[in-house]
Motif scaffolding. Structure first.
Motif, mmCIF file in Angstrom:
data_model
loop_
_atom_site.group_PDB
_atom_site.id
_atom_site.type_symbol
_atom_site.label_atom_id
_atom_site.label_comp_id
_atom_site.label_asym_id
_atom_site.label_seq_id
_atom_site.Cartn_x
_atom_site.Cartn_y
_atom_site.Cartn_z
ATOM 1 N N MET A 251 0.833 -1.208 0.000
ATOM 2 C CA MET A 251 0.000 0.000 0.000
ATOM 3 C C MET A 251 0.868 1.258 0.000
ATOM 4 S SD MET A 251 -3.076 -0.848 -0.396
ATOM 5 C CE MET A 251 -3.613 0.866 -0.265
ATOM 6 N N ARG A 252 1.988 1.225 0.703
ATOM 7 C CA ARG A 252 2.866 2.395 0.730
ATOM 8 C C ARG A 252 3.399 2.693 -0.659
ATOM 9 N NH1 ARG A 252 5.997 0.691 4.132
ATOM 10 N NH2 ARG A 252 7.768 0.011 2.864
ATOM 11 N N MET A 253 3.793 1.655 -1.392
ATOM 12 C CA MET A 253 4.314 1.872 -2.731
ATOM 13 C C MET A 253 3.211 2.301 -3.699
ATOM 14 S SD MET A 253 7.430 1.486 -2.202
ATOM 15 C CE MET A 253 7.905 1.800 -3.893
ATOM 16 N N LEU A 254 2.023 1.735 -3.544
ATOM 17 C CA LEU A 254 0.922 2.115 -4.426
ATOM 18 C C LEU A 254 0.542 3.577 -4.253
ATOM 19 C CD1 LEU A 254 -1.423 -1.010 -4.104
ATOM 20 C CD2 LEU A 254 -0.214 -0.285 -6.163
ATOM 21 N N THR A 255 0.677 4.085 -3.047
ATOM 22 C CA THR A 255 0.263 5.470 -2.779
ATOM 23 C C THR A 255 1.379 6.485 -2.997
ATOM 24 O OG1 THR A 255 0.724 5.099 -0.427
ATOM 25 C CG2 THR A 255 -1.560 4.825 -1.165
ATOM 26 N N THR A 256 2.644 6.034 -2.959
ATOM 27 C CA THR A 256 3.737 6.993 -3.097
ATOM 28 C C THR A 256 4.259 7.117 -4.530
ATOM 29 O OG1 THR A 256 5.341 5.279 -2.475
ATOM 30 C CG2 THR A 256 4.502 6.704 -0.713
ATOM 31 N N ILE A 257 4.182 6.045 -5.308
ATOM 32 C CA ILE A 257 4.628 6.140 -6.706
ATOM 33 C C ILE A 257 3.590 6.939 -7.494
ATOM 34 C CG2 ILE A 257 5.106 4.836 -8.815
ATOM 35 C CD1 ILE A 257 6.114 2.563 -7.100
ATOM 36 N N PRO A 258 3.994 8.008 -8.171
ATOM 37 C CA PRO A 258 3.038 8.869 -8.877
ATOM 38 C C PRO A 258 2.170 8.096 -9.875
ATOM 39 C CG PRO A 258 5.196 9.902 -8.786
ATOM 40 C CD PRO A 258 5.379 8.505 -8.272
ATOM 41 N N ASN A 259 0.881 8.365 -9.826
ATOM 42 C CA ASN A 259 -0.128 7.834 -10.763
ATOM 43 C C ASN A 259 -0.384 6.327 -10.635
ATOM 44 O OD1 ASN A 259 -0.331 10.433 -11.996
ATOM 45 N ND2 ASN A 259 1.478 9.954 -13.234
ATOM 46 N N LEU A 260 0.326 5.634 -9.758
ATOM 47 C CA LEU A 260 0.152 4.188 -9.678
ATOM 48 C C LEU A 260 -1.202 3.810 -9.089
ATOM 49 C CD1 LEU A 260 1.329 1.459 -10.247
ATOM 50 C CD2 LEU A 260 2.495 1.521 -8.022
ATOM 51 N N MET A 261 -1.677 4.567 -8.109
ATOM 52 C CA MET A 261 -2.971 4.245 -7.511
ATOM 53 C C MET A 261 -4.093 4.388 -8.530
ATOM 54 S SD MET A 261 -4.639 3.106 -4.956
ATOM 55 C CE MET A 261 -3.670 3.248 -3.450
ATOM 56 N N GLY A 262 -3.946 5.341 -9.463
ATOM 57 C CA GLY A 262 -4.954 5.483 -10.498
ATOM 58 C C GLY A 262 -5.011 4.257 -11.393
ATOM 59 N N LEU A 263 -3.850 3.699 -11.726
ATOM 60 C CA LEU A 263 -3.821 2.473 -12.520
ATOM 61 C C LEU A 263 -4.353 1.289 -11.722
ATOM 62 C CD1 LEU A 263 -0.310 2.810 -14.242
ATOM 63 C CD2 LEU A 263 -2.553 3.157 -15.290
ATOM 64 N N ALA A 264 -4.114 1.302 -10.425
ATOM 65 C CA ALA A 264 -4.522 0.187 -9.573
ATOM 66 C C ALA A 264 -6.030 0.106 -9.380
ATOM 67 C CB ALA A 264 -3.830 0.285 -8.212
ATOM 68 N N SER A 265 -6.751 1.113 -9.825
ATOM 69 C CA SER A 265 -8.206 1.055 -9.719
ATOM 70 C C SER A 265 -8.800 0.073 -10.721
ATOM 71 C CB SER A 265 -8.814 2.446 -9.949
ATOM 72 O OG SER A 265 -8.544 2.906 -11.272
ATOM 73 N N ASN A 266 -7.981 -0.413 -11.645
ATOM 74 C CA ASN A 266 -8.367 -1.470 -12.578
ATOM 75 C C ASN A 266 -7.872 -2.793 -12.001
ATOM 76 O OD1 ASN A 266 -7.744 -3.433 -14.789
ATOM 77 N ND2 ASN A 266 -8.616 -1.836 -16.089
ATOM 78 N N PRO A 267 -8.766 -3.740 -11.687
ATOM 79 C CA PRO A 267 -8.344 -4.986 -11.024
ATOM 80 C C PRO A 267 -7.242 -5.738 -11.756
ATOM 81 C CG PRO A 267 -10.731 -4.791 -10.981
ATOM 82 C CD PRO A 267 -10.229 -3.665 -11.848
ATOM 83 N N PHE A 268 -7.309 -5.773 -13.091
ATOM 84 C CA PHE A 268 -6.284 -6.488 -13.856
ATOM 85 C C PHE A 268 -4.919 -5.824 -13.697
ATOM 86 C CE2 PHE A 268 -3.931 -6.964 -17.901
ATOM 87 C CZ PHE A 268 -3.722 -8.333 -17.867
ATOM 88 N N LEU A 269 -4.878 -4.485 -13.824
ATOM 89 C CA LEU A 269 -3.622 -3.768 -13.684
ATOM 90 C C LEU A 269 -3.124 -3.795 -12.244
ATOM 91 C CD1 LEU A 269 -4.244 -0.670 -16.004
ATOM 92 C CD2 LEU A 269 -2.979 -2.778 -16.506
ATOM 93 N N LEU A 270 -4.043 -3.825 -11.293
ATOM 94 C CA LEU A 270 -3.649 -3.926 -9.888
ATOM 95 C C LEU A 270 -2.909 -5.233 -9.634
ATOM 96 C CD1 LEU A 270 -3.651 -3.153 -6.903
ATOM 97 C CD2 LEU A 270 -5.988 -4.049 -6.739
ATOM 98 N N THR A 271 -3.415 -6.322 -10.180
ATOM 99 C CA THR A 271 -2.753 -7.617 -10.004
ATOM 100 C C THR A 271 -1.354 -7.599 -10.603
ATOM 101 O OG1 THR A 271 -4.903 -8.741 -10.085
ATOM 102 C CG2 THR A 271 -2.946 -10.093 -10.430
ATOM 103 N N LEU A 272 -1.219 -7.037 -11.801
ATOM 104 C CA LEU A 272 0.104 -6.948 -12.427
ATOM 105 C C LEU A 272 1.050 -6.101 -11.584
ATOM 106 C CD1 LEU A 272 -0.803 -6.440 -16.211
ATOM 107 C CD2 LEU A 272 -0.192 -8.555 -15.029
ATOM 108 N N ALA A 273 0.549 -5.005 -11.042
ATOM 109 C CA ALA A 273 1.381 -4.124 -10.227
ATOM 110 C C ALA A 273 1.865 -4.832 -8.967
ATOM 111 C CB ALA A 273 0.600 -2.864 -9.858
ATOM 112 N N LEU A 274 0.976 -5.579 -8.315
ATOM 113 C CA LEU A 274 1.361 -6.275 -7.089
ATOM 114 C C LEU A 274 2.418 -7.341 -7.373
ATOM 115 C CD1 LEU A 274 -2.123 -6.688 -5.352
ATOM 116 C CD2 LEU A 274 -0.358 -4.963 -4.903
ATOM 117 N N GLU A 275 2.310 -8.008 -8.514
ATOM 118 C CA GLU A 275 3.298 -9.018 -8.876
ATOM 119 C C GLU A 275 4.664 -8.389 -9.171
ATOM 120 O OE1 GLU A 275 3.053 -12.220 -8.809
ATOM 121 O OE2 GLU A 275 0.916 -12.386 -8.381
#
Length: 299
Positions: free
Chosen positions: A262-286
């Motif tokens: 969660m810290r990385m998702l909120t601190t990396i610019p624009n990443l949280m916006g991409l994470a609002s898509n479940p498919f892209l969120l899964t890729l980001a977490l991996e």
């Protein structure tokens, strides 16, 4: 089938006391002995589909009523689908962007309906449209044949049962027709079914309702708007992202804990916006642990 007939059938919907699930139960005076011929095959399909279900992380999606509805006017999609199943509507269109979770929801819905299925209920069928040759004709028959139902069983089911068709991937099958109309659903002597059909928002044209809403059987009748319903899956909220991460982390050994992700998702610019898509969120977490490790080594 007339609108009044559908309404009369849906008035007999039963409710599972444990889950509150509305389960439509067909009428028509058919005894269970008469239904026994295909029941073993239906039960085998139920067991197969429940065994094949694998969805380790599932966050119930929120949705809005249409593309024009306000983004803040959201509701749980499952609640709206349950309302549809208990109503006299015949087609529900579920829209969403690529990766929004349409197929995930459809599979969860199928599992939910099979879990609560009992003899005499509507039979749920998850139909992956891209694997059906010419889904505009004989859709249900072709799907049942793929599951090894005999011709006799299919004819028996056609005349004695009703169905919930969960049609996934309309856009991927590249159709140009209204599947409800071309398959003559709910017309006299034809398959009796409610259709839930999903499609990418990007695939729609300006007159997309013509492809999905039930159409009149003759040219002099008007389209019945009261037989159609739609919903648009909303992007994940921050709370849904947090819930997803909290369920994702314990699935297997991870280099990070939930707070790290969660810290990385909120601190990396624009990443949280991409994470609002479940498919892209899964890729980001991996990818996040490896990507940030490589970045630190470069520094």
């Amino acid at each position: 089938m007339t609108n009044e007939s559908f309404k009369q059938q849906n008035s007999t919907a039963s409710c599972n006391n444990d889950t509150g699930t509305v389960v439509p139960r067909p009428t028509g005076g058919i005894s269970y002995n008469q239904q026994s011929i295909p029941f073993n095959s239906v039960n085998a399909l139920k067991v197969q589909r429940l065994d094949e279900f694998h969805q380790p992380v599932y966050i119930p999606p929120l949705a809005k009523a249409s593309l024009k509805a306000k983004d803040e006017d959201l509701f749980p999609l499952m609640d709206k689908v349950q309302e549809f199943l208990a109503s006299d509507r015949q087609v529900m269109l579920i829209l969403g962007d690529s990766g929004a979770g349409k197929s995930t929801f459809n599979r969860h819905l199928e599992h939910h309906l099979w879990t609560n299925y009992d003899k005499g209920h509507y039979i749920p069928l998850f139909i992956n449209l891209p694997v059906i040759d010419r889904p505009d004709l004989g859709l249900i028959t072709k799907h049942l044949q793929m599951h090894d139902f005999s011709d006799n069983e299919i004819q028996e089911m056609k005349h004695r049962h009703q169905f919930i068709l969960i049609c996934d991937g309309y856009d991927e099958s590249q159709p140009t027709t209204n599947l409800h109309r071309t398959n003559r659903l709910n017309q006299k002597g034809q398959w009796r079914a409610k259709m839930i059909i999903s499609c990418r928002t990007q695939f729609l044209g300006p007159v997309y309702l013509e492809r999905f809403a039930p159409q009149p059987t003759d040219r002099y009748s008007k389209r019945r708007s009261d037989l159609f319903q739609e919903a648009v899956i909303a992007p994940f909220s921050k709370k849904q992202v947090e819930d997803y991460v909290a369920r994702y982390v314990p699935l297997e050994p991870r280099p990070w804990v939930t707070e790290d992700y969660m810290r990385m998702l909120t601190t990396i610019p624009n990443l949280m916006g991409l994470a609002s898509n479940p498919f892209l969120l899964t890729l980001a977490l991996e990818a996040l642990p490896a990507v940030t490790k490589d970045h630190r080594q470069e520094l």
